[in-house]
Design an enzyme around this catalytic site. Structure first.
Site, PDB file in Angstrom:
ATOM      1  N   ASP A  65       0.836  -1.198   0.000  1.00  4.67           N
ATOM      2  CA  ASP A  65       0.000   0.000   0.000  1.00  4.67           C
ATOM      3  C   ASP A  65       0.875   1.254   0.000  1.00  4.67           C
ATOM      4  O   ASP A  65       0.545   2.253  -0.653  1.00  4.67           O
ATOM      5  CB  ASP A  65      -0.917  -0.014   1.229  1.00  4.67           C
ATOM      6  CG  ASP A  65      -1.839   1.194   1.271  1.00  4.67           C
ATOM      7  OD1 ASP A  65      -2.158   1.725   0.188  1.00  4.67           O
ATOM      8  OD2 ASP A  65      -2.228   1.599   2.377  1.00  4.67           O
ATOM      9  N   ARG A  80       3.566   8.605  -7.556  1.00  5.25           N
ATOM     10  CA  ARG A  80       4.195   9.933  -7.580  1.00  5.25           C
ATOM     11  C   ARG A  80       5.453   9.941  -8.441  1.00  5.25           C
ATOM     12  O   ARG A  80       5.689  10.880  -9.205  1.00  5.25           O
ATOM     13  CB  ARG A  80       4.518  10.373  -6.145  1.00  5.25           C
ATOM     14  CG  ARG A  80       3.291  10.697  -5.303  1.00  5.25           C
ATOM     15  CD  ARG A  80       3.682  11.250  -3.959  1.00  5.25           C
ATOM     16  NE  ARG A  80       4.335  10.245  -3.126  1.00  5.25           N
ATOM     17  CZ  ARG A  80       3.686   9.417  -2.307  1.00  5.25           C
ATOM     18  NH1 ARG A  80       2.374   9.478  -2.228  1.00  5.25           N
ATOM     19  NH2 ARG A  80       4.342   8.538  -1.570  1.00  5.25           N
ATOM     20  N   ASP A  83       2.755   1.496  -3.658  1.00  7.18           N
ATOM     21  CA  ASP A  83       2.025   1.970  -4.835  1.00  7.18           C
ATOM     22  C   ASP A  83       1.879   3.490  -4.837  1.00  7.18           C
ATOM     23  O   ASP A  83       1.866   4.122  -5.886  1.00  7.18           O
ATOM     24  CB  ASP A  83       0.666   1.270  -4.978  1.00  7.18           C
ATOM     25  CG  ASP A  83      -0.299   1.595  -3.841  1.00  7.18           C
ATOM     26  OD1 ASP A  83       0.022   2.441  -2.990  1.00  7.18           O
ATOM     27  OD2 ASP A  83      -1.383   0.981  -3.793  1.00  7.18           O
ATOM     28  N   ASP A 138      -7.850  -1.224   0.933  1.00 14.05           N
ATOM     29  CA  ASP A 138      -7.585  -1.037   2.367  1.00 14.05           C
ATOM     30  C   ASP A 138      -8.815  -1.342   3.202  1.00 14.05           C
ATOM     31  O   ASP A 138      -8.766  -2.090   4.187  1.00 14.05           O
ATOM     32  CB  ASP A 138      -7.133   0.401   2.636  1.00 14.05           C
ATOM     33  CG  ASP A 138      -5.773   0.706   2.051  1.00 14.05           C
ATOM     34  OD1 ASP A 138      -5.014  -0.249   1.799  1.00 14.05           O
ATOM     35  OD2 ASP A 138      -5.470   1.897   1.848  1.00 14.05           O
ATOM     36  N   THR A 176      -3.902   8.661 -10.400  1.00 17.52           N
ATOM     37  CA  THR A 176      -5.203   8.733 -11.064  1.00 17.52           C
ATOM     38  C   THR A 176      -6.324   8.651 -10.041  1.00 17.52           C
ATOM     39  O   THR A 176      -6.129   8.162  -8.927  1.00 17.52           O
ATOM     40  CB  THR A 176      -5.385   7.571 -12.066  1.00 17.52           C
ATOM     41  OG1 THR A 176      -5.296   6.318 -11.356  1.00 17.52           O
ATOM     42  CG2 THR A 176      -4.312   7.611 -13.150  1.00 17.52           C
ATOM     43  N   ASP A 232      -7.157   1.985  -4.410  1.00 15.28           N
ATOM     44  CA  ASP A 232      -6.283   1.819  -3.250  1.00 15.28           C
ATOM     45  C   ASP A 232      -7.083   1.861  -1.951  1.00 15.28           C
ATOM     46  O   ASP A 232      -6.896   1.029  -1.055  1.00 15.28           O
ATOM     47  CB  ASP A 232      -5.221   2.920  -3.265  1.00 15.28           C
ATOM     48  CG  ASP A 232      -4.254   2.805  -2.099  1.00 15.28           C
ATOM     49  OD1 ASP A 232      -3.568   1.771  -2.002  1.00 15.28           O
ATOM     50  OD2 ASP A 232      -4.169   3.738  -1.285  1.00 15.28           O
TER      51      ASP A 232
END
Length: 247
Positions: A73, A81, A76, A98, A87, A94
């Site tokens: 997590d 960045r 990514d 989680d 996006t 994402d």
């Protein structure tokens, strides 16, 4: 007299070259679903599902898959960045990974600890509701991510989302808390601390250490819910005022 022509043998492309070309193609693709951060997200989904499958009976495999998914997590976000591949889909994807992974772990913990089922139910409900409303408010306001919404009015959320160290510590500590509660169902772990006649195992020591972080994360979720509600109400008021003015 017959003439012979020598056919040129095509050069074999090495597997290394093919790999480099494939990676280069991924970096240059305009297909959002093939962006590197989203590919990492697909790996996280696979690891999460694997952890769900093994949760009832195989704690070591479960905790490896679950915590590896949570570690990715952080990766990514750095990839997004660094590669310029941030996006709206990636931010949503994402966050959903989680929320869903922690919620599914809460389902199992509620079965392992029936007396604490209400706590796990409420925690999952607040976690999902607060992040969903916060992300929805950010989207309506035009932010590309729930982490880039205007946080000037709330110093706690501003610190939470602008300091990567704080964000990582809070998220990692929270996931460790739930993971250690899970591991304690199967045993205390290696004994590392003795207090009088009592020996504390590694899982319990970690649990105690990160409990304040878990509580803090829950408080932040409630702040999420509160501020997102205010944001949505402000948007509604602005739209109603605009409609009334038009009449």
């Amino acid at each position: 007299m017959a003439t012979t022509t020598s056919a040129s043998t095509p050069k074999k492309v090495s597997s290394e070259t093919q790999t480099i070309d494939s990676l280069d193609a991924l970096l240059k693709t305009n297909n959002i679903f093939l962006f590197i951060p989203n590919i990492i997200g697909y790996i996280r989904v696979f690891l999460s599902i694997a952890s769900f499958y093994f949760m009832p009976t195989h704690p070591k495999i479960t905790i490896f898959c679950y915590l590896t998914s949570e570690f990715l997590d952080a990766l990514d976000g750095h990839a997004a960045r660094a590669l310029g591949q941030s996006t709206k889909f990636g931010a949503m994807f994402d966050m959903l990974i989680d929320r869903c992974s922690t919620m599914c772990l809460c389902f199992v913990l509620a079965m392992f600890y029936p007396k604490w089922a209400l706590f796990f139910q409420l925690w999952a409900a607040i976690d999902v509701a607060s992040h969903w409303l916060h992300l929805h408010a950010a989207t309506v306001k035009g932010s590309e991510s729930h982490k880039k919404i205007d946080l000037s009015g709330n110093p706690i959320l501003r610190l939470y989302y602008t300091s990567r160290k704080v964000l990582f510590t809070m998220c990692a500590g929270n996931e460790l808390w739930f993971s250690m509660v899970y591991m304690l169902h199967f045993g205390e772990g290696p004994a590392i601390l003795t207090i009088g006649k009592y020996a504390l195992g590694l899982w319990r020591v970690i649990l105690y250490a990160v409990t304040p972080i878990m509580v803090g994360k829950q408080i932040i979720s409630l702040i999420h819910l509160y501020t997102a509600s205010l944001d949505m109400a402000a948007l509604d008021e602005a739209e109603r005022a605009k409609t009334a003015k038009a009449k």
